[in-house]
Motif scaffolding. Sequence first.
Motif, PDB file in Angstrom:
ATOM      1  N   THR A  80      25.472  12.382 -20.114  1.00  0.00           N
ATOM      2  CA  THR A  80      25.987  13.662 -20.624  1.00  0.00           C
ATOM      3  C   THR A  80      25.148  14.840 -20.142  1.00  0.00           C
ATOM      4  OG1 THR A  80      24.653  13.390 -22.636  1.00  0.00           O
ATOM      5  CG2 THR A  80      26.921  12.555 -22.698  1.00  0.00           C
ATOM      6  N   ILE A  81      24.334  14.620 -19.139  1.00  0.00           N
ATOM      7  CA  ILE A  81      23.496  15.707 -18.641  1.00  0.00           C
ATOM      8  C   ILE A  81      24.371  16.846 -18.111  1.00  0.00           C
ATOM      9  CG2 ILE A  81      23.290  14.815 -16.268  1.00  0.00           C
ATOM     10  CD1 ILE A  81      20.368  15.748 -16.309  1.00  0.00           C
ATOM     11  N   SER A  82      23.939  18.060 -18.331  1.00  0.00           N
ATOM     12  CA  SER A  82      24.722  19.232 -17.942  1.00  0.00           C
ATOM     13  C   SER A  82      24.799  19.371 -16.424  1.00  0.00           C
ATOM     14  CB  SER A  82      24.088  20.493 -18.542  1.00  0.00           C
ATOM     15  OG  SER A  82      24.656  21.654 -17.978  1.00  0.00           O
ATOM     16  N   TRP A  83      26.000  19.617 -15.899  1.00  0.00           N
ATOM     17  CA  TRP A  83      26.147  19.840 -14.461  1.00  0.00           C
ATOM     18  C   TRP A  83      25.429  21.114 -14.031  1.00  0.00           C
ATOM     19  CZ3 TRP A  83      28.276  24.297 -12.617  1.00  0.00           C
ATOM     20  CH2 TRP A  83      29.054  25.065 -13.508  1.00  0.00           C
ATOM     21  N   LYS A  84      25.279  22.050 -14.983  1.00  0.00           N
ATOM     22  CA  LYS A  84      24.562  23.288 -14.661  1.00  0.00           C
ATOM     23  C   LYS A  84      23.088  22.995 -14.347  1.00  0.00           C
ATOM     24  CE  LYS A  84      27.522  26.276 -17.477  1.00  0.00           C
ATOM     25  NZ  LYS A  84      27.573  27.214 -18.629  1.00  0.00           N
ATOM     26  N   LEU A  85      22.504  22.052 -15.087  1.00  0.00           N
ATOM     27  CA  LEU A  85      21.116  21.678 -14.838  1.00  0.00           C
ATOM     28  C   LEU A  85      20.982  21.029 -13.459  1.00  0.00           C
ATOM     29  CD1 LEU A  85      18.178  21.308 -15.731  1.00  0.00           C
ATOM     30  CD2 LEU A  85      18.858  19.167 -16.843  1.00  0.00           C
ATOM     31  N   ILE A  86      21.956  20.185 -13.121  1.00  0.00           N
ATOM     32  CA  ILE A  86      21.928  19.523 -11.821  1.00  0.00           C
ATOM     33  C   ILE A  86      22.030  20.546 -10.692  1.00  0.00           C
ATOM     34  CG2 ILE A  86      23.255  17.998 -10.297  1.00  0.00           C
ATOM     35  CD1 ILE A  86      23.833  16.253 -12.726  1.00  0.00           C
ATOM     36  N   VAL A  87      22.934  21.511 -10.840  1.00  0.00           N
ATOM     37  CA  VAL A  87      23.084  22.565  -9.832  1.00  0.00           C
ATOM     38  C   VAL A  87      21.786  23.364  -9.714  1.00  0.00           C
ATOM     39  CG1 VAL A  87      24.263  24.737  -9.298  1.00  0.00           C
ATOM     40  CG2 VAL A  87      25.584  22.753 -10.057  1.00  0.00           C
ATOM     41  N   PHE A  88      21.156  23.633 -10.847  1.00  0.00           N
ATOM     42  CA  PHE A  88      19.890  24.374 -10.838  1.00  0.00           C
ATOM     43  C   PHE A  88      18.808  23.613 -10.076  1.00  0.00           C
ATOM     44  CE2 PHE A  88      15.703  25.048 -12.796  1.00  0.00           C
ATOM     45  CZ  PHE A  88      15.531  26.410 -12.534  1.00  0.00           C
ATOM     46  N   VAL A  89      18.727  22.296 -10.325  1.00  0.00           N
ATOM     47  CA  VAL A  89      17.721  21.472  -9.635  1.00  0.00           C
ATOM     48  C   VAL A  89      17.965  21.482  -8.130  1.00  0.00           C
ATOM     49  CG1 VAL A  89      16.888  19.110  -9.300  1.00  0.00           C
ATOM     50  CG2 VAL A  89      17.252  19.986 -11.618  1.00  0.00           C
ATOM     51  N   VAL A  90      19.224  21.284  -7.733  1.00  0.00           N
ATOM     52  CA  VAL A  90      19.561  21.216  -6.305  1.00  0.00           C
ATOM     53  C   VAL A  90      19.277  22.556  -5.624  1.00  0.00           C
ATOM     54  CG1 VAL A  90      21.445  20.951  -4.657  1.00  0.00           C
ATOM     55  CG2 VAL A  90      21.255  19.381  -6.599  1.00  0.00           C
ATOM     56  N   LEU A  91      19.709  23.650  -6.233  1.00  0.00           N
ATOM     57  CA  LEU A  91      19.505  24.965  -5.626  1.00  0.00           C
ATOM     58  C   LEU A  91      18.029  25.339  -5.577  1.00  0.00           C
ATOM     59  CD1 LEU A  91      22.460  27.115  -7.049  1.00  0.00           C
ATOM     60  CD2 LEU A  91      22.165  26.219  -4.722  1.00  0.00           C
ATOM     61  N   SER A  92      17.288  24.997  -6.629  1.00  0.00           N
ATOM     62  CA  SER A  92      15.851  25.302  -6.646  1.00  0.00           C
ATOM     63  C   SER A  92      15.138  24.591  -5.499  1.00  0.00           C
ATOM     64  CB  SER A  92      15.232  24.889  -7.980  1.00  0.00           C
ATOM     65  OG  SER A  92      15.789  25.624  -9.040  1.00  0.00           O
ATOM     66  N   LYS A  93      15.438  23.300  -5.344  1.00  0.00           N
ATOM     67  CA  LYS A  93      14.824  22.526  -4.261  1.00  0.00           C
ATOM     68  C   LYS A  93      15.226  23.095  -2.905  1.00  0.00           C
ATOM     69  CE  LYS A  93      14.765  17.883  -2.228  1.00  0.00           C
ATOM     70  NZ  LYS A  93      13.379  18.036  -1.740  1.00  0.00           N
ATOM     71  N   PHE A  94      16.500  23.409  -2.756  1.00  0.00           N
ATOM     72  CA  PHE A  94      17.008  23.934  -1.484  1.00  0.00           C
ATOM     73  C   PHE A  94      16.323  25.253  -1.113  1.00  0.00           C
ATOM     74  CE2 PHE A  94      20.010  26.686   0.766  1.00  0.00           C
ATOM     75  CZ  PHE A  94      20.306  25.902   1.876  1.00  0.00           C
ATOM     76  N   ILE A  95      16.201  26.156  -2.074  1.00  0.00           N
ATOM     77  CA  ILE A  95      15.638  27.476  -1.801  1.00  0.00           C
ATOM     78  C   ILE A  95      14.138  27.406  -1.519  1.00  0.00           C
ATOM     79  CG2 ILE A  95      15.138  29.733  -2.817  1.00  0.00           C
ATOM     80  CD1 ILE A  95      17.847  29.454  -4.319  1.00  0.00           C
ATOM     81  N   ILE A  96      13.398  26.677  -2.371  1.00  0.00           N
ATOM     82  CA  ILE A  96      11.940  26.639  -2.216  1.00  0.00           C
ATOM     83  C   ILE A  96      11.546  25.877  -0.957  1.00  0.00           C
ATOM     84  CG2 ILE A  96       9.779  25.864  -3.259  1.00  0.00           C
ATOM     85  CD1 ILE A  96      11.114  26.347  -5.998  1.00  0.00           C
ATOM     86  N   ASP A  97      12.198  24.735  -0.713  1.00  0.00           N
ATOM     87  CA  ASP A  97      11.933  24.008   0.529  1.00  0.00           C
ATOM     88  C   ASP A  97      12.279  24.869   1.736  1.00  0.00           C
ATOM     89  OD1 ASP A  97      11.199  21.881  -1.014  1.00  0.00           O
ATOM     90  OD2 ASP A  97      12.856  20.572  -0.431  1.00  0.00           O
ATOM     91  N   GLY A  98      13.400  25.582   1.635  1.00  0.00           N
ATOM     92  CA  GLY A  98      13.849  26.421   2.744  1.00  0.00           C
ATOM     93  C   GLY A  98      12.867  27.527   3.080  1.00  0.00           C
ATOM     94  N   ILE A  99      12.263  28.122   2.067  1.00  0.00           N
ATOM     95  CA  ILE A  99      11.291  29.199   2.307  1.00  0.00           C
ATOM     96  C   ILE A  99      10.069  28.657   3.045  1.00  0.00           C
ATOM     97  CG2 ILE A  99       9.712  30.836   1.212  1.00  0.00           C
ATOM     98  CD1 ILE A  99      11.799  31.120  -1.031  1.00  0.00           C
ATOM     99  N   LEU A 100       9.538  27.506   2.586  1.00  0.00           N
ATOM    100  CA  LEU A 100       8.368  26.926   3.236  1.00  0.00           C
ATOM    101  C   LEU A 100       8.686  26.544   4.681  1.00  0.00           C
ATOM    102  CD1 LEU A 100       5.421  25.917   3.006  1.00  0.00           C
ATOM    103  CD2 LEU A 100       6.339  23.692   2.343  1.00  0.00           C
ATOM    104  N   LEU A 101       9.841  25.933   4.884  1.00  0.00           N
ATOM    105  CA  LEU A 101      10.218  25.523   6.240  1.00  0.00           C
ATOM    106  C   LEU A 101      10.465  26.731   7.135  1.00  0.00           C
ATOM    107  CD1 LEU A 101      12.445  22.428   5.460  1.00  0.00           C
ATOM    108  CD2 LEU A 101      10.496  22.457   7.030  1.00  0.00           C
ATOM    109  N   TYR A 102      11.097  27.748   6.599  1.00  0.00           N
ATOM    110  CA  TYR A 102      11.353  28.951   7.408  1.00  0.00           C
ATOM    111  C   TYR A 102      10.033  29.577   7.861  1.00  0.00           C
ATOM    112  CZ  TYR A 102      13.256  33.409   8.929  1.00  0.00           C
ATOM    113  OH  TYR A 102      13.593  34.512   9.682  1.00  0.00           O
ATOM    114  N   GLN A 103       9.058  29.662   6.948  1.00  0.00           N
ATOM    115  CA  GLN A 103       7.731  30.168   7.314  1.00  0.00           C
ATOM    116  C   GLN A 103       7.132  29.350   8.464  1.00  0.00           C
ATOM    117  OE1 GLN A 103       5.584  29.853   3.565  1.00  0.00           O
ATOM    118  NE2 GLN A 103       5.318  32.064   3.490  1.00  0.00           N
ATOM    119  N   THR A 104       7.243  28.034   8.338  1.00  0.00           N
ATOM    120  CA  THR A 104       6.629  27.150   9.321  1.00  0.00           C
ATOM    121  C   THR A 104       7.358  27.240  10.658  1.00  0.00           C
ATOM    122  OG1 THR A 104       6.171  25.663   7.449  1.00  0.00           O
ATOM    123  CG2 THR A 104       5.710  24.831   9.645  1.00  0.00           C
ATOM    124  N   PHE A 105       8.678  27.344  10.614  1.00  0.00           N
ATOM    125  CA  PHE A 105       9.451  27.498  11.847  1.00  0.00           C
ATOM    126  C   PHE A 105       9.096  28.803  12.550  1.00  0.00           C
ATOM    127  CE2 PHE A 105      11.781  23.857  10.644  1.00  0.00           C
ATOM    128  CZ  PHE A 105      12.621  23.492  11.676  1.00  0.00           C
TER     129      PHE A 105
END
Length: 362
Positions: free
Chosen positions: A293-318
């Motif tokens: 019964t976990i909220s889909w909103k929480l799942i979306v938040f987890v996925v987007l948070s990981k995507f954005i933060i990982d993306g920033i670190l990788l963009y810096q490195t690229f």
Amino acid sequence: MIGSFVFGFWKQPTIKQQQHINPVVDFSVIIPFRNEATYLPTLLNSITQLQYPKTKVSFWFIDDDSEDNSSEIIQQFSEQHPSITITILKNKRVSSSPKKDAIRTAIKEIKSHWIITTDADCLFPPNWLQLFNQEIFLKRPRMIAAPVTYTNITSFFTYFQLLDFLSLQGATIGSYGLRTPFMCNGANLAYQKEAFLEVQGFAGNDTIASGDDIFLFEKFIKKWPNRVHYLKSKDAIIHTFPVSSFQELVAQRVRWASKSAKYNLVRGKFVGVIVMLMNVVFCLLPILLFLTTISWKLIVFVVLSKFIIDGILLYQTFQFTEQKFRLHYFIVSTIIYPFFTVFIFFNSLFKSYTWKNREFTM
């Protein structure tokens, strides 16, 4: 945690070459090789492009039982370039780690105070040694870690490897910026010969086939925590090549993962555990969505948070490594990568791996 690495990456100063600093350091560059006939001509050509006095650098090639004509290629190059000091040695095997044995074989013969280790499938930038010389002259370190990236990126498969590899590079640079370093790469690593001998080199971990870089780094950090530096300079980036098949990629990553259980630095283990747990959570999200019964909103938040933060670190490195950041490849890789990482983790627990046509157990 990744967000802190983003901050640390920004905080770690970028080094630029200062023209007034004269080349004063003598370097010995150690290059172990086994069946590297494909890559050696490219590496040797990059040696000719180095902007450093030839009298102040020597190249030590250690033949680890090559079955091709690698030694002949180096010997021919040496004869054609007599002004470049090149020595070819046969590896003297005394442990379970061929590469550590190769480095030890060279160190016994080397007279200079500073050693640089690298690999036979690498390309050296022209001002590479001058940047190391500058860091040593200005800061008096015991060890210097420096950046590595991939070249010859021509497909999604090679770009996926680049994303994975640069995520490690970005986290490494970030950790130095936070003054809590936990990693380095043996393809671009310099240290004092005297310091190597003082910490007894690879003693205590030579039963592990790989890890010539990280376990030595841990010894240096323990003994000289403020004298292990990172050379964040675009002019010091070494380029190497991605593997060409999925089987090779799995073997390479299993080899990297297999040594992580032997880490001594708590912060290194902590980072590994947090990253692995996050990837496990990501893999479980579809199950959590449909079977709980976990909220889909929480799942979306987890996925987007990981995507954005990982993306920033990788963009810096690229940006730092001057690679092109391809958003569509990054999006696809973000979905694939957690499953790949968990797959590698479980393989590292139960499987042996192949390295340079040899099989090693954990």
